[in-house]
Design a protein around this motif. Structure first.
Motif, mmCIF file in Angstrom:
data_model
loop_
_atom_site.group_PDB
_atom_site.id
_atom_site.type_symbol
_atom_site.label_atom_id
_atom_site.label_comp_id
_atom_site.label_asym_id
_atom_site.label_seq_id
_atom_site.Cartn_x
_atom_site.Cartn_y
_atom_site.Cartn_z
ATOM 1 N N ARG A 58 100.247 14.555 -68.768
ATOM 2 C CA ARG A 58 100.508 15.227 -67.483
ATOM 3 C C ARG A 58 100.546 16.730 -67.769
ATOM 4 O O ARG A 58 101.424 17.209 -68.486
ATOM 5 N N VAL A 59 99.582 17.430 -67.192
ATOM 6 C CA VAL A 59 99.390 18.848 -67.534
ATOM 7 C C VAL A 59 99.665 19.708 -66.307
ATOM 8 O O VAL A 59 99.182 19.408 -65.206
ATOM 9 N N LEU A 60 100.424 20.775 -66.511
ATOM 10 C CA LEU A 60 100.621 21.789 -65.472
ATOM 11 C C LEU A 60 99.921 23.062 -65.927
ATOM 12 O O LEU A 60 100.143 23.533 -67.048
ATOM 13 N N LEU A 61 99.078 23.616 -65.068
ATOM 14 C CA LEU A 61 98.398 24.874 -65.362
ATOM 15 C C LEU A 61 98.967 25.946 -64.436
ATOM 16 O O LEU A 61 98.916 25.805 -63.206
ATOM 17 N N LEU A 62 99.533 26.989 -65.045
ATOM 18 C CA LEU A 62 100.128 28.087 -64.272
ATOM 19 C C LEU A 62 99.260 29.327 -64.394
ATOM 20 O O LEU A 62 98.762 29.634 -65.483
ATOM 21 N N ASP A 63 99.089 30.044 -63.282
ATOM 22 C CA ASP A 63 98.366 31.314 -63.358
ATOM 23 C C ASP A 63 99.076 32.360 -62.519
ATOM 24 O O ASP A 63 99.579 32.066 -61.443
ATOM 25 N N ARG A 64 99.096 33.593 -63.047
ATOM 26 C CA ARG A 64 99.794 34.671 -62.337
ATOM 27 C C ARG A 64 99.072 35.059 -61.043
ATOM 28 O O ARG A 64 99.659 35.611 -60.133
ATOM 29 N N GLY A 65 97.755 34.800 -60.978
ATOM 30 C CA GLY A 65 96.988 35.058 -59.754
ATOM 31 C C GLY A 65 96.309 33.768 -59.324
ATOM 32 O O GLY A 65 96.964 32.763 -59.084
ATOM 33 N N GLN A 66 94.975 33.836 -59.277
ATOM 34 C CA GLN A 66 94.203 32.618 -59.031
ATOM 35 C C GLN A 66 93.483 32.244 -60.311
ATOM 36 O O GLN A 66 93.163 33.135 -61.118
ATOM 37 N N LEU A 67 93.180 30.967 -60.482
ATOM 38 C CA LEU A 67 92.482 30.562 -61.701
ATOM 39 C C LEU A 67 91.204 31.404 -61.849
ATOM 40 O O LEU A 67 90.426 31.532 -60.907
ATOM 41 N N GLY A 68 91.034 31.953 -63.037
ATOM 42 C CA GLY A 68 89.787 32.665 -63.341
ATOM 43 C C GLY A 68 89.622 34.008 -62.683
ATOM 44 O O GLY A 68 88.544 34.602 -62.744
ATOM 45 N N SER A 69 90.678 34.532 -62.073
ATOM 46 C CA SER A 69 90.480 35.767 -61.305
ATOM 47 C C SER A 69 90.467 37.017 -62.188
ATOM 48 O O SER A 69 90.214 38.112 -61.701
ATOM 49 N N GLU A 70 90.709 36.876 -63.479
ATOM 50 C CA GLU A 70 90.734 38.060 -64.351
ATOM 51 C C GLU A 70 89.461 38.138 -65.206
ATOM 52 O O GLU A 70 88.375 38.055 -64.666
ATOM 53 N N HIS B 209 92.103 21.588 -60.802
ATOM 54 C CA HIS B 209 92.821 21.111 -59.616
ATOM 55 C C HIS B 209 92.737 19.589 -59.487
ATOM 56 O O HIS B 209 93.655 18.950 -58.990
ATOM 57 N N ARG B 210 91.624 19.025 -59.923
ATOM 58 C CA ARG B 210 91.465 17.571 -59.781
ATOM 59 C C ARG B 210 92.272 16.794 -60.822
ATOM 60 O O ARG B 210 92.822 15.760 -60.528
ATOM 61 N N PHE B 211 92.342 17.316 -62.037
ATOM 62 C CA PHE B 211 92.909 16.504 -63.122
ATOM 63 C C PHE B 211 94.281 16.992 -63.617
ATOM 64 O O PHE B 211 94.910 16.313 -64.421
ATOM 65 N N CYS B 212 94.711 18.167 -63.175
ATOM 66 C CA CYS B 212 96.008 18.711 -63.620
ATOM 67 C C CYS B 212 96.812 19.085 -62.374
ATOM 68 O O CYS B 212 96.266 19.163 -61.279
ATOM 69 N N SER B 213 98.078 19.390 -62.563
ATOM 70 C CA SER B 213 98.824 20.094 -61.513
ATOM 71 C C SER B 213 98.568 21.579 -61.725
ATOM 72 O O SER B 213 98.545 22.044 -62.873
ATOM 73 N N VAL B 214 98.377 22.304 -60.640
ATOM 74 C CA VAL B 214 98.067 23.733 -60.754
ATOM 75 C C VAL B 214 99.010 24.506 -59.838
ATOM 76 O O VAL B 214 99.189 24.127 -58.681
ATOM 77 N N VAL B 215 99.622 25.554 -60.380
ATOM 78 C CA VAL B 215 100.386 26.473 -59.515
ATOM 79 C C VAL B 215 99.816 27.870 -59.727
ATOM 80 O O VAL B 215 99.849 28.415 -60.837
ATOM 81 N N GLU B 216 99.247 28.441 -58.654
ATOM 82 C CA GLU B 216 98.708 29.802 -58.714
ATOM 83 C C GLU B 216 99.739 30.772 -58.132
ATOM 84 O O GLU B 216 100.645 30.363 -57.405
ATOM 85 N N GLY B 217 99.613 32.041 -58.491
ATOM 86 C CA GLY B 217 100.596 33.037 -58.049
ATOM 87 C C GLY B 217 101.930 32.862 -58.760
ATOM 88 O O GLY B 217 102.974 33.260 -58.249
ATOM 89 N N ALA B 218 101.904 32.278 -59.961
ATOM 90 C CA ALA B 218 103.141 32.011 -60.705
ATOM 91 C C ALA B 218 103.119 32.806 -62.009
ATOM 92 O O ALA B 218 102.530 32.366 -63.004
ATOM 93 N N GLN B 219 103.719 33.978 -61.980
ATOM 94 C CA GLN B 219 103.747 34.819 -63.180
ATOM 95 C C GLN B 219 104.868 34.354 -64.103
ATOM 96 O O GLN B 219 106.053 34.441 -63.732
ATOM 97 N N VAL B 220 104.507 33.900 -65.273
ATOM 98 C CA VAL B 220 105.523 33.402 -66.202
ATOM 99 C C VAL B 220 106.283 34.601 -66.777
ATOM 100 O O VAL B 220 105.683 35.547 -67.288
ATOM 101 N N THR B 221 107.619 34.535 -66.676
ATOM 102 C CA THR B 221 108.437 35.648 -67.161
ATOM 103 C C THR B 221 109.076 35.331 -68.510
ATOM 104 O O THR B 221 109.453 36.238 -69.254
ATOM 105 N N ASP B 222 109.224 34.053 -68.825
ATOM 106 C CA ASP B 222 109.857 33.705 -70.102
ATOM 107 C C ASP B 222 109.514 32.262 -70.470
ATOM 108 O O ASP B 222 109.317 31.414 -69.591
ATOM 109 N N ILE B 223 109.476 32.028 -71.779
ATOM 110 C CA ILE B 223 109.299 30.671 -72.297
ATOM 111 C C ILE B 223 110.494 30.422 -73.206
ATOM 112 O O ILE B 223 110.628 31.064 -74.254
ATOM 113 N N GLN B 224 111.388 29.510 -72.784
ATOM 114 C CA GLN B 224 112.647 29.341 -73.517
ATOM 115 C C GLN B 224 112.703 27.984 -74.210
ATOM 116 O O GLN B 224 112.563 26.950 -73.546
ATOM 117 N N PRO B 225 112.938 27.991 -75.532
ATOM 118 C CA PRO B 225 113.105 26.711 -76.233
ATOM 119 C C PRO B 225 114.318 25.966 -75.683
ATOM 120 O O PRO B 225 115.344 26.583 -75.367
#
Ligand code: GLY
Length: 378
Positions: free
Chosen positions: A29-41, A166-182
């Motif tokens: 189960r994969v979540l793909l996060l992007d700060r804008g839209q996928l591939g917009s950079e 979008h078809r095979f993963c969960s995708v959230v666009e407009g999600a700027q990751v601010t931290d990755i915490q163990p």
């Protein structure tokens, strides 16, 4: 908390979307996060050259990585077409590397010799043959033909990857990751201003924005944005080019819709600036005028820019980070993110699934580079 996943991929450019798609194919189960839209950079700003032989100036592991990725491309775009209905327009038209000075002739002929010795296709063409094959080009001293280097439409590739994600993963666009915490029991919490997500594994594929996310972890990665400005022109009927033309100053990549993409500046001190400037466009257009005067009446179509994820050697770091189990990276692809997407997707999938890497991939392993740097510093 907004969701628990097996893997969270942070950054939805070509590298991130390919990695997410490959990981989803393993049943995770994969979540793909992007700060804008996928591939917009950087990914959709790319000219789409697959210059495995063009972009590498010496034999070695990086050259072989580029060749391996190029060899995967036809199957990659075919699989994407099958999965999404979008054809990324892979075009096997080869690249001419043009020489305008004796020094360039020597450099290109040296490149040709070691590439031939390494078993690749490469051919030296004299000035007359170049003029015959590409009549718009100004008189040169010859060209290195790299017939197996190709190009893809980066916008269409990104559209296909976005549909697949979008078809095979969960995708959230407009999600700027601010931290990755163990997390205390293992795994990571990934924070965004609008929600936080948890997974056992996280893959950072955040392009030019990766550095800030990796700072708390011990990695050798030093990623800086390297701005590129590009433009597209439409040649008059009968005055196009057949192959990608590359010189020291500029490159021209013919697309199937009849346009030619002209690239690109390489601006190392521009930070995250997004301006498209008259200065840069004038430099590119004067170079086109010099290299291909037959295109002087081509119509200007549009201009744009992108931020490459620059790395000191122009080579990526991939794999699980030392001392951070479950945290993986695929960063620093610099000029070759589109070319290296297929192989990087495989490397990331192997890494997350704890499948051993073949020896030829090892020089790019982030933990191995880290340990090597520690030893040489110590
Ligand atoms: N891949 C070519 C460039 O980055 O300009």
């Amino acid at each position: 908390m907004d969701g628990v996943f097996d893997v969270i991929v942070v950054g939805g450019g070509a590298i991130g979307a390919t990695s997410a798609w490959r990981l989803a194919q393993t049943g995770r189960r994969v979540l793909l996060l992007d700060r804008g839209q996928l591939g917009s950079e950087a990914s959709s700003a790319a000219a789409g050259m697959l210059g495995a032989q063009l972009e590498v100036s010496e034999p070695g592991a990086f050259y072989h990585l580029c060749l391996e990725s190029r060899s995967l491309y036809q199957d990659f775009v075919d699989e994407l077409l099958e999965a999404t209905g979008v054809d990324a327009q892979l075009t096997h038209n080869g690249i001419f590397q043009l020489a305008y000075s004796e020094e360039e002739v020597r450099t290109l002929q040296t490149r040709m010799r070691w590439q031939l010795d390494a078993g690749a296709n490469a051919e030296w063409l004299d000035a007359g043959t170049v003029a015959e094959q590409e009549p718009v080009v100004s008189p040169c001293l010859g060209a290195l033909l790299l017939p197996d280097d190709s190009n893809v439409n980066a916008l269409l590739l990104m559209r296909a990857l976005s549909i697949a994600a979008h078809r095979f993963c969960s995708v959230v666009e407009g999600a700027q990751v601010t931290d990755i915490q163990p997390q205390p029991g293992g795994g990571y919490s990934v924070l965004t201003p609008t929600g936080h997500y948890v997974a056992q594994a996280v893959v950072v594929t955040a392009g030019a924005w990766a550095q800030a996310l990796l700072r708390p972890f011990a990695t050798p990665c030093t990623i800086r944005p390297v701005k590129g400005q590009l433009l597209a022109i439409r040649p008059r009927r009968g005055r196009g080019i057949r192959r990608t033309l590359f010189s020291e100053d500029v490159y021209l990549v013919p697309k199937r819709d009849g346009t030619i993409v002209v690239g690109a500046t390489e601006e190392r001190d521009a930070g995250f600036n997004r301006d498209v400037t008259i200065d840069a466009l004038m430099t590119l257009l004067s170079s086109v005028h010099r290299m291909a005067p037959g295109l002087k009446d081509a119509v200007f179509e549009r201009s744009w820019m992108g931020l490459r994820p620059g790395s000191p050697q122009g080579q990526p770091w991939i794999g699980e980070v030392d001392g951070a189990p479950g945290l993986h990276v695929a960063v620093g692809h610099f000029r070759n993110g589109i070319l290296l997407s297929p192989i990087t997707g495989l490397m990331v999938a192997h890494s997350v699934c704890h499948e051993p890497w073949p020896t030829r991939w090892q020089p790019f392993h982030v933990a191995r580079v880290h340990r090597r740097n520690e030893v040489s510093l110590g």
